[in-house]
Write an enzyme that holds these catalytic residues in place. Sequence first.
Site, PDB file in Angstrom:
ATOM      1  N   SER A 133       0.835  -1.203   0.000  1.00  0.00           N
ATOM      2  CA  SER A 133       0.000   0.000   0.000  1.00  0.00           C
ATOM      3  C   SER A 133       0.870   1.254   0.000  1.00  0.00           C
ATOM      4  CB  SER A 133      -0.914   0.018   1.221  1.00  0.00           C
ATOM      5  OG  SER A 133      -1.673   1.211   1.198  1.00  0.00           O
ATOM      6  N   LYS A 188      -4.577  -6.793   3.086  1.00  0.00           N
ATOM      7  CA  LYS A 188      -4.541  -5.648   2.147  1.00  0.00           C
ATOM      8  C   LYS A 188      -5.964  -5.337   1.652  1.00  0.00           C
ATOM      9  CE  LYS A 188      -3.424  -2.385  -0.572  1.00  0.00           C
ATOM     10  NZ  LYS A 188      -3.245  -2.359  -1.981  1.00  0.00           N
ATOM     11  N   HIS A 191      -7.694  -3.485   4.306  1.00  0.00           N
ATOM     12  CA  HIS A 191      -7.136  -2.120   4.287  1.00  0.00           C
ATOM     13  C   HIS A 191      -7.884  -1.279   3.252  1.00  0.00           C
ATOM     14  CE1 HIS A 191      -4.623   0.833   2.219  1.00  0.00           C
ATOM     15  NE2 HIS A 191      -4.026   1.058   3.376  1.00  0.00           N
ATOM     16  N   ASN A 192      -8.044  -1.821   2.048  1.00  0.00           N
ATOM     17  CA  ASN A 192      -8.718  -1.061   0.994  1.00  0.00           C
ATOM     18  C   ASN A 192     -10.184  -0.824   1.322  1.00  0.00           C
ATOM     19  OD1 ASN A 192      -6.231  -1.402  -0.197  1.00  0.00           O
ATOM     20  ND2 ASN A 192      -7.048  -1.822  -2.214  1.00  0.00           N
ATOM     21  N   GLU A 195     -10.312   1.937   3.671  1.00  0.00           N
ATOM     22  CA  GLU A 195     -10.013   3.144   2.872  1.00  0.00           C
ATOM     23  C   GLU A 195     -11.300   3.666   2.192  1.00  0.00           C
ATOM     24  OE1 GLU A 195      -6.569   2.593   0.213  1.00  0.00           O
ATOM     25  OE2 GLU A 195      -7.815   3.439  -1.369  1.00  0.00           O
TER      26      GLU A 195
HETATM   27  P1  NBP Z   1       0.772  -0.860 -14.282  1.00  0.00           P
HETATM   28  O1  NBP Z   1      -0.465  -0.923 -15.096  1.00  0.00           O
HETATM   29  O2  NBP Z   1       1.530   0.416 -14.218  1.00  0.00           O
HETATM   30  O3  NBP Z   1       1.780  -2.003 -14.800  1.00  0.00           O
HETATM   31  C1  NBP Z   1       1.328  -3.300 -15.017  1.00  0.00           C
HETATM   32  C2  NBP Z   1       2.512  -4.212 -15.296  1.00  0.00           C
HETATM   33  O4  NBP Z   1       2.010  -5.516 -15.542  1.00  0.00           O
HETATM   34  C3  NBP Z   1       3.305  -3.812 -16.520  1.00  0.00           C
HETATM   35  O5  NBP Z   1       4.667  -4.063 -16.277  1.00  0.00           O
HETATM   36  C4  NBP Z   1       2.759  -4.767 -17.584  1.00  0.00           C
HETATM   37  O6  NBP Z   1       3.665  -4.978 -18.614  1.00  0.00           O
HETATM   38  C5  NBP Z   1       2.586  -5.998 -16.759  1.00  0.00           C
HETATM   39  N1  NBP Z   1       1.736  -7.041 -17.340  1.00  0.00           N
HETATM   40  C6  NBP Z   1       0.432  -7.028 -17.642  1.00  0.00           C
HETATM   41 BR1  NBP Z   1      -0.652  -5.556 -17.547  1.00  0.00          BR
HETATM   42  N2  NBP Z   1      -0.017  -8.192 -18.113  1.00  0.00           N
HETATM   43  C7  NBP Z   1       1.063  -8.995 -18.078  1.00  0.00           C
HETATM   44  C8  NBP Z   1       1.262 -10.340 -18.443  1.00  0.00           C
HETATM   45  N3  NBP Z   1       0.260 -11.106 -18.881  1.00  0.00           N
HETATM   46  N4  NBP Z   1       2.499 -10.856 -18.337  1.00  0.00           N
HETATM   47  C9  NBP Z   1       3.513 -10.105 -17.877  1.00  0.00           C
HETATM   48  N5  NBP Z   1       3.377  -8.802 -17.496  1.00  0.00           N
HETATM   49  C10 NBP Z   1       2.177  -8.271 -17.606  1.00  0.00           C
HETATM   50  O7  NBP Z   1       0.389  -1.376 -12.849  1.00  0.00           O
HETATM   51  P2  NBP Z   1       0.927  -0.911 -11.408  1.00  0.00           P
HETATM   52  O8  NBP Z   1       0.189   0.319 -11.001  1.00  0.00           O
HETATM   53  O9  NBP Z   1       2.408  -0.892 -11.381  1.00  0.00           O
HETATM   54  O10 NBP Z   1       0.373  -2.087 -10.496  1.00  0.00           O
HETATM   55  C11 NBP Z   1       0.956  -3.377 -10.480  1.00  0.00           C
HETATM   56  C12 NBP Z   1       0.210  -4.201  -9.440  1.00  0.00           C
HETATM   57  O11 NBP Z   1       0.330  -3.548  -8.161  1.00  0.00           O
HETATM   58  C13 NBP Z   1      -1.287  -4.330  -9.701  1.00  0.00           C
HETATM   59  O12 NBP Z   1      -1.742  -5.573  -9.240  1.00  0.00           O
HETATM   60  C14 NBP Z   1      -1.882  -3.241  -8.845  1.00  0.00           C
HETATM   61  O13 NBP Z   1      -3.221  -3.507  -8.503  1.00  0.00           O
HETATM   62  C15 NBP Z   1      -0.970  -3.286  -7.636  1.00  0.00           C
HETATM   63  N6  NBP Z   1      -0.910  -2.038  -6.851  1.00  0.00           N
HETATM   64  C16 NBP Z   1      -0.963  -0.832  -7.461  1.00  0.00           C
HETATM   65  C17 NBP Z   1      -0.908   0.331  -6.678  1.00  0.00           C
HETATM   66  C18 NBP Z   1      -0.953   1.691  -7.332  1.00  0.00           C
HETATM   67  O14 NBP Z   1      -1.132   2.682  -6.608  1.00  0.00           O
HETATM   68  N7  NBP Z   1      -0.745   1.802  -8.647  1.00  0.00           N
HETATM   69  C19 NBP Z   1      -0.780   0.224  -5.295  1.00  0.00           C
HETATM   70  C20 NBP Z   1      -0.682  -1.031  -4.710  1.00  0.00           C
HETATM   71  C21 NBP Z   1      -0.757  -2.166  -5.492  1.00  0.00           C
HETATM   72  P3  NBP Z   1       3.420  -4.423 -20.126  1.00  0.00           P
HETATM   73  O15 NBP Z   1       2.222  -3.511 -20.084  1.00  0.00           O
HETATM   74  O16 NBP Z   1       4.682  -3.717 -20.486  1.00  0.00           O
HETATM   75  O17 NBP Z   1       3.204  -5.612 -20.930  1.00  0.00           O
END
Ligand code: NBP
Length: 483
Positions: A133, A188, A191-192, A195
């Site tokens: 988080s 988690k 937590h959400n 939130e």
């Molecule tokens: P992003 O949307 O910024 O990035 C997603 C990543 O997943 C990219 O590297 C993408 O690669 C990769 N990906 C996908 Br989509 N499908 C894939 C597949 N089939 N095989 C391999 N790679 C794949 O997400 P993020 O915001 O960095 O979030 C990542 C995780 O963390 C999510 O589960 C999210 O819910 C969680 N999270 C996010 C936050 C937040 O505030 N953003 C907070 C806490 C947790 P490519 O697009 O280059 O192929």
Amino acid sequence: MNLSSFGICGLGVMGQNLALNLEEKGISLSVFNRNAEGESHLLPEFMSSFGKDREMYGTDNLADFMASLERPRKILMMVKAGEAVDQVIDQMRPFLEPGDILIDGGNSHFKDSQRRTGKLASEGVLFTGMGVSGGEEGARKGPSLMPGGNKEAWSILQPILEPVAARSYSNTPCCGWIGNGGAGHFVKMIHNGIEYADMQLISEAYHLMKNVAGLSPMEMTGLMDEWNRGALNSYLLEITSHILRFKDTDGEPLLDKILDRAGQKGTGAWTAVTALEEGLPLPAITEAVFSRYISSQKKLREQLSDISVREARTTDSKQPPNISPEKRKQLLDQLPGALLAARMMCYSEGFFAIRQASDTYQWDIQPSLIARIWQGGCIIRSKLLSLIENVGESSPMLPHLLLAPEYQNPILQHTSEWKGVISLAIQQDIPVPVFTSTLQEFQALSTRNLPANLIQAQRDYFGAHTYERTDRPAGEYFHTRWK
Ligand code: NBP
């Protein structure tokens, strides 16, 4: 080539920021992002912006990535939750060896983490489902980390994860082993859920201040800053004050121009669905999810606003309804106490759900640890968590926070303010679903005899579902031929 001590798969927003955070703490890294169609720019952009002069190896070739890691491998997946996680696991499986640690830091469903932990354990791979988080900023500067899964992984991960995590009020890491299976992702998810409920509560208070008390954004900011210096201190209140102060390019408050349709990525809905599936009483969280759904019905709300008494009373709904200066003062005096009591209920229902699920799944979760982990980095960090940590430490087996006098007393102290705010909101036709549901949850939980006896009689009448009697031992069931 020197082998890296840690690997990150997925260089989206979170993966990139966690990579920079880990590297800063002296962890040598290998980073990987797929580039199947030659369309992803994430890896080359990241390496050209941040890879130079850093101890970091970047590749879009999975075999090279897996070969670049010291054994046992420690790999953090930061990819989209759901199918993508299973796909990545399947692609890595041929390379993984017994003892390797695979961490899923995405927002995965706890049941998926439960399943993946079991499946990978049969191959000797230590799976860790880790709630993260704090968003982008938290990932970069110190997130709240909730790892769970295969406990054998913890002694190896602890020295790596603790330094990158945020710090609690007592300067301990906001990271700790939550429990086995899906425990980390369950916590988690809760937590959400909290939130969602806290955000809804603050927005209900804003609605009352704006549409009943007629305060300007700057006046609201002043009040919230004052509240934030006391028992209500929290990150969400702090950012709300910043949002209220923020001006658009024309000098007008930007908030007034934002469409009132709340979005969601689904973790609040998961909490609500889990509440129903697992029989967990989470009325405030569920109400907050429904409130977002209702907000998204903008067109319907516009059509129905014709029948609203309040909207009819005021030709311009932005104008506050007429209330006496005394009532206005009373509302503003009562709001912080009401907000505190309602927030305490949101946290208590979340902690109760964690306690219940921990018993069901035998996770052995320590509530004081959760309260400490949530004190830094995460979205629901708030002063209240110090109190919850203390209660957890002094009474670790307490079934519900409301049973602790130090938790109960502030709620009791503010009950009349809580009722006062809700009564005024109802009179003024302002919806306050989470203020109301928290009060009603408190009232129901503190009622010795609920009318559920009648429900049992009705069930027995039409369906012969049987009932227990107050004058006989629990567990003995009776049926009556009612007709
Ligand atoms: P992003 O949307 O910024 O990035 C997603 C990543 O997943 C990219 O590297 C993408 O690669 C990769 N990906 C996908 Br989509 N499908 C894939 C597949 N089939 N095989 C391999 N790679 C794949 O997400 P993020 O915001 O960095 O979030 C990542 C995780 O963390 C999510 O589960 C999210 O819910 C969680 N999270 C996010 C936050 C937040 O505030 N953003 C907070 C806490 C947790 P490519 O697009 O280059 O192929």
